[in-house]
Write a protein that holds these residues in place. Structure first.
Motif, mmCIF file in Angstrom:
data_model
loop_
_atom_site.group_PDB
_atom_site.id
_atom_site.type_symbol
_atom_site.label_atom_id
_atom_site.label_comp_id
_atom_site.label_asym_id
_atom_site.label_seq_id
_atom_site.Cartn_x
_atom_site.Cartn_y
_atom_site.Cartn_z
ATOM 1 N N SER A 52 -6.913 -119.272 76.129
ATOM 2 C CA SER A 52 -7.230 -119.468 77.441
ATOM 3 C C SER A 52 -6.395 -119.476 78.624
ATOM 4 O O SER A 52 -6.412 -118.884 79.696
ATOM 5 C CB SER A 52 -7.967 -121.170 77.665
ATOM 6 O OG SER A 52 -8.610 -121.223 78.757
ATOM 7 N N LYS A 53 -4.912 -120.260 78.452
ATOM 8 C CA LYS A 53 -4.179 -120.382 79.525
ATOM 9 C C LYS A 53 -3.813 -119.037 79.806
ATOM 10 O O LYS A 53 -3.372 -118.627 80.974
ATOM 11 C CB LYS A 53 -3.113 -121.371 79.194
ATOM 12 C CG LYS A 53 -2.469 -121.798 80.375
ATOM 13 C CD LYS A 53 -1.470 -123.055 79.883
ATOM 14 C CE LYS A 53 -2.207 -124.546 80.080
ATOM 15 N NZ LYS A 53 -1.192 -125.478 79.830
ATOM 16 N N SER A 97 10.235 -117.847 83.748
ATOM 17 C CA SER A 97 9.562 -117.642 82.521
ATOM 18 C C SER A 97 8.458 -118.643 82.499
ATOM 19 O O SER A 97 8.805 -119.730 82.983
ATOM 20 C CB SER A 97 10.235 -117.428 81.352
ATOM 21 O OG SER A 97 9.829 -117.163 80.277
ATOM 22 N N ILE A 98 7.208 -118.169 81.806
ATOM 23 C CA ILE A 98 6.421 -119.219 81.681
ATOM 24 C C ILE A 98 6.265 -119.562 79.967
ATOM 25 O O ILE A 98 5.358 -120.203 79.852
ATOM 26 C CB ILE A 98 4.909 -118.641 82.031
ATOM 27 C CG1 ILE A 98 4.676 -117.083 81.316
ATOM 28 C CG2 ILE A 98 4.956 -118.555 83.643
ATOM 29 C CD1 ILE A 98 3.544 -116.711 81.688
ATOM 30 N N VAL A 103 5.345 -124.426 86.446
ATOM 31 C CA VAL A 103 4.547 -123.845 87.607
ATOM 32 C C VAL A 103 3.878 -122.619 86.885
ATOM 33 O O VAL A 103 4.560 -121.581 86.456
ATOM 34 C CB VAL A 103 5.408 -123.550 88.788
ATOM 35 C CG1 VAL A 103 4.305 -122.750 89.908
ATOM 36 C CG2 VAL A 103 6.036 -124.648 89.176
ATOM 37 N N LEU A 104 2.544 -122.447 86.858
ATOM 38 C CA LEU A 104 1.793 -121.373 86.471
ATOM 39 C C LEU A 104 1.254 -120.689 87.582
ATOM 40 O O LEU A 104 0.456 -121.409 88.481
ATOM 41 C CB LEU A 104 0.857 -121.892 85.141
ATOM 42 C CG LEU A 104 1.442 -121.937 83.972
ATOM 43 C CD1 LEU A 104 0.293 -122.743 82.991
ATOM 44 C CD2 LEU A 104 2.361 -121.097 83.152
ATOM 45 N N ALA A 105 1.100 -119.541 87.730
ATOM 46 C CA ALA A 105 0.655 -118.610 88.553
ATOM 47 C C ALA A 105 -0.818 -118.874 89.072
ATOM 48 O O ALA A 105 -0.987 -119.030 90.112
ATOM 49 C CB ALA A 105 1.101 -117.026 88.674
ATOM 50 N N HIS A 106 -1.621 -118.817 87.974
ATOM 51 C CA HIS A 106 -2.783 -119.182 88.106
ATOM 52 C C HIS A 106 -3.272 -120.477 88.479
ATOM 53 O O HIS A 106 -4.524 -120.933 89.052
ATOM 54 C CB HIS A 106 -3.554 -118.788 86.644
ATOM 55 C CG HIS A 106 -3.532 -119.822 85.740
ATOM 56 N ND1 HIS A 106 -2.608 -119.956 84.651
ATOM 57 C CD2 HIS A 106 -4.399 -120.772 85.272
ATOM 58 C CE1 HIS A 106 -2.798 -121.066 83.852
ATOM 59 N NE2 HIS A 106 -4.129 -121.501 84.402
ATOM 60 N N GLY A 149 5.387 -117.822 88.544
ATOM 61 C CA GLY A 149 5.592 -118.669 87.431
ATOM 62 C C GLY A 149 6.992 -119.241 87.249
ATOM 63 O O GLY A 149 7.842 -118.245 87.258
ATOM 64 N N PHE A 150 7.133 -120.410 87.058
ATOM 65 C CA PHE A 150 8.505 -120.855 87.080
ATOM 66 C C PHE A 150 8.594 -122.244 85.994
ATOM 67 O O PHE A 150 7.737 -122.954 85.834
ATOM 68 C CB PHE A 150 9.034 -121.507 88.414
ATOM 69 C CG PHE A 150 9.936 -120.461 89.014
ATOM 70 C CD1 PHE A 150 11.447 -120.679 88.991
ATOM 71 C CD2 PHE A 150 9.631 -119.107 89.770
ATOM 72 C CE1 PHE A 150 12.333 -119.893 89.605
ATOM 73 C CE2 PHE A 150 10.590 -118.491 90.366
ATOM 74 C CZ PHE A 150 12.068 -118.763 90.191
ATOM 75 N N TYR A 151 9.965 -122.537 85.637
ATOM 76 C CA TYR A 151 10.205 -123.841 85.138
ATOM 77 C C TYR A 151 11.556 -124.139 85.583
ATOM 78 O O TYR A 151 12.522 -123.533 85.845
ATOM 79 C CB TYR A 151 10.356 -123.806 83.634
ATOM 80 C CG TYR A 151 10.507 -124.879 82.770
ATOM 81 C CD1 TYR A 151 9.734 -125.627 82.422
ATOM 82 C CD2 TYR A 151 12.078 -125.178 82.397
ATOM 83 C CE1 TYR A 151 9.938 -126.787 81.828
ATOM 84 C CE2 TYR A 151 12.225 -126.133 81.847
ATOM 85 C CZ TYR A 151 11.209 -127.064 81.339
ATOM 86 O OH TYR A 151 11.844 -128.279 80.734
#
Length: 403
Positions: free
Chosen positions: A137-138, A355-356, A385-388, A394-396
């Motif tokens: 899903s994610k 990266s995600i 951080v996820l773009a959606h 997207g970041f960590y």
């Protein structure tokens, strides 16, 4: 929209370089835009956006066009015809577009859109690893957003101006922006514009930096007068942000294995009015050892797969290979082990990637904390951080504190 021959030829030439010569899309497009001085902003916009579009949807368009790599020029014209047909653009009466099966293209698009790896135009192995690490899903939501065009976000250089002043300055140049809640130094453009041509940029009043990227320097909790090391500084986007948060006081040591990147940082620092940065090339183990136990703050903006920023670098998904991912995880852990030794007692370390994938992020932190080098550190907090979810890259980032 009417297609112009010279602009379409530029796109095809660009695609040849990106797909067949493995050149980076952003560099190729920079060169293409210098091709004809008579082109206006609309012409340049067409060339850049069309090239990026076809790069982004390479797998889907190639499947619909029934062409395989390595692509010759005829193959690329067929893919261009697919792009134009799906955009609803009438194809001109050129030889390249003879016998284009318009109805078949639309039918194939509807059919392939039911399969994620075609719909989102990604290699099988990236699709598999995304599902494995994030869940069905994610991953489905995330990769869909990674195919949308990213917003243009500015970071205000608070050494020279304020967010409100910059907003007014840009408004006078017909560039509208808005504040973003939760991002103290960010301005988002309401419409895309070439901000690099503005006087405000030339005077160093801002840098272009995504909102997620701006969170990294904030997490370091730097203060004026500190000694801060940015270990993988590159061209220095985060280094310059740290400098503004430190109000140009104290010392920032910007390090990188590539001297060419640090030279770019030098130019940017001058434009930004930053004068508390020392630059050091990591050409041996010496520059790291000299700083053991010396830094109040250390930033490791680690090399990574870049799967959180595919919106900006759509060609990266075609250049990435599974073995690179295995290799980069080893490098990330090695960097954590060695560079963490620069943090002094009571100091702080931030590890970040664009990266995600958990295997590049929280798994690396856990492995480090369980190691001999990590026993001196305590996990304080992290942010995924996820773009959606955020609308931004997207970041960590993880904050560790040394005892």
């Amino acid at each position: 929209m009417r297609l112009h021959r010279n602009l379409c030829f530029a796109v095809i030439d660009g695609l040849m370089s990106i797909f067949n010569d493995e050149e980076y899309a952003d560099k190729v497009i920079q060169q293409l835009l210098k091709r004809d001085k008579r082109w206006g902003s609309r012409d340049r916009g067409f060339v850049a956006e069309t090239t990026y579009d076809i790069v982004r949807w390479k797998r889907l368009y190639a499947e619909i066009a029934e062409v395989k790599e390595p692509f010759n020029r005829d193959n690329l014209w067929r893919m261009f015809a697919v792009w134009a047909t799906l955009k609803g653009i009438k194809l001109p009466d050129w030889k390249y577009f003879e016998n284009t099966p318009t109805r078949k293209i639309k039918g194939r698009f509807d059919e392939l859109s039911k399969i994620r790896k075609f719909r989102e135009s990604i290699p099988d192995w990236i699709d598999a690893i995304g599902v494995e690490e994030l869940g069905e899903s994610k991953w489905t939501k995330e990769i869909a957003v990674q195919n949308k065009q990213a917003d243009v976000i500015l970071r205000v250089n608070t050494l020279k101006t304020s967010k409100e002043k910059l907003q007014n300055t840009l408004f006078d140049q017909d560039i509208e922006t808005e504040f973003i809640k939760g991002y103290p130094s960010a301005l988002k453009l309401t419409e895309r514009a070439n901000v690099f041509m503005t006087e405000a940029f030339k005077k160093g009043l801002f840098e272009v930096q995504d909102a997620s990227s701006q969170l990294v320097a904030e997490m370091l909790h730097v203060e004026p007068g500190m000694k801060v090391v940015d270990t993988c500084a590159g061209a220095g986007g985060k280094t310059l942000h740290i400098a503004s948060l430190m109000e140009n006081k104290g010392q920032i040591i910007a390090m990188d294995i590539y001297e060419s990147k640090l030279k770019k940082l030098k130019v940017r620092a001058r434009r930004n009015g930053v004068h508390n940065i020392d630059m050091r090339v990591i050409d041996s183990t010496k520059p790291i050892k000299k700083l053991h136990n010396k830094a109040d703050r250390v930033l490791i903006d680690a090399p990574c797969s870049g799967l959180g920023v595919l919106r900006r670098n759509p060609d990266a998904k075609w250049k990435l290979e599974p073995q690179f991912l295995d290799q980069i995880r080893g490098i990330q852990q090695d960097i954590l082990q060695r560079y963490s030794k620069m943090v002094k007692s009571g100091g702080k370390l931030v590890y970040a990637t664009c990266s995600i994938l958990p295997s590049e992020n929280e798994n690396q932190i856990n492995a480090f904390l369980e190691s001999e080098a990590g026993k001196d550190f305590t996990f304080a907090k992290d942010k995924k951080v996820l773009a959606h979810e955020s609308g931004y890259d997207g970041f960590y980032m993880a904050l560790l504190e040394r005892h």
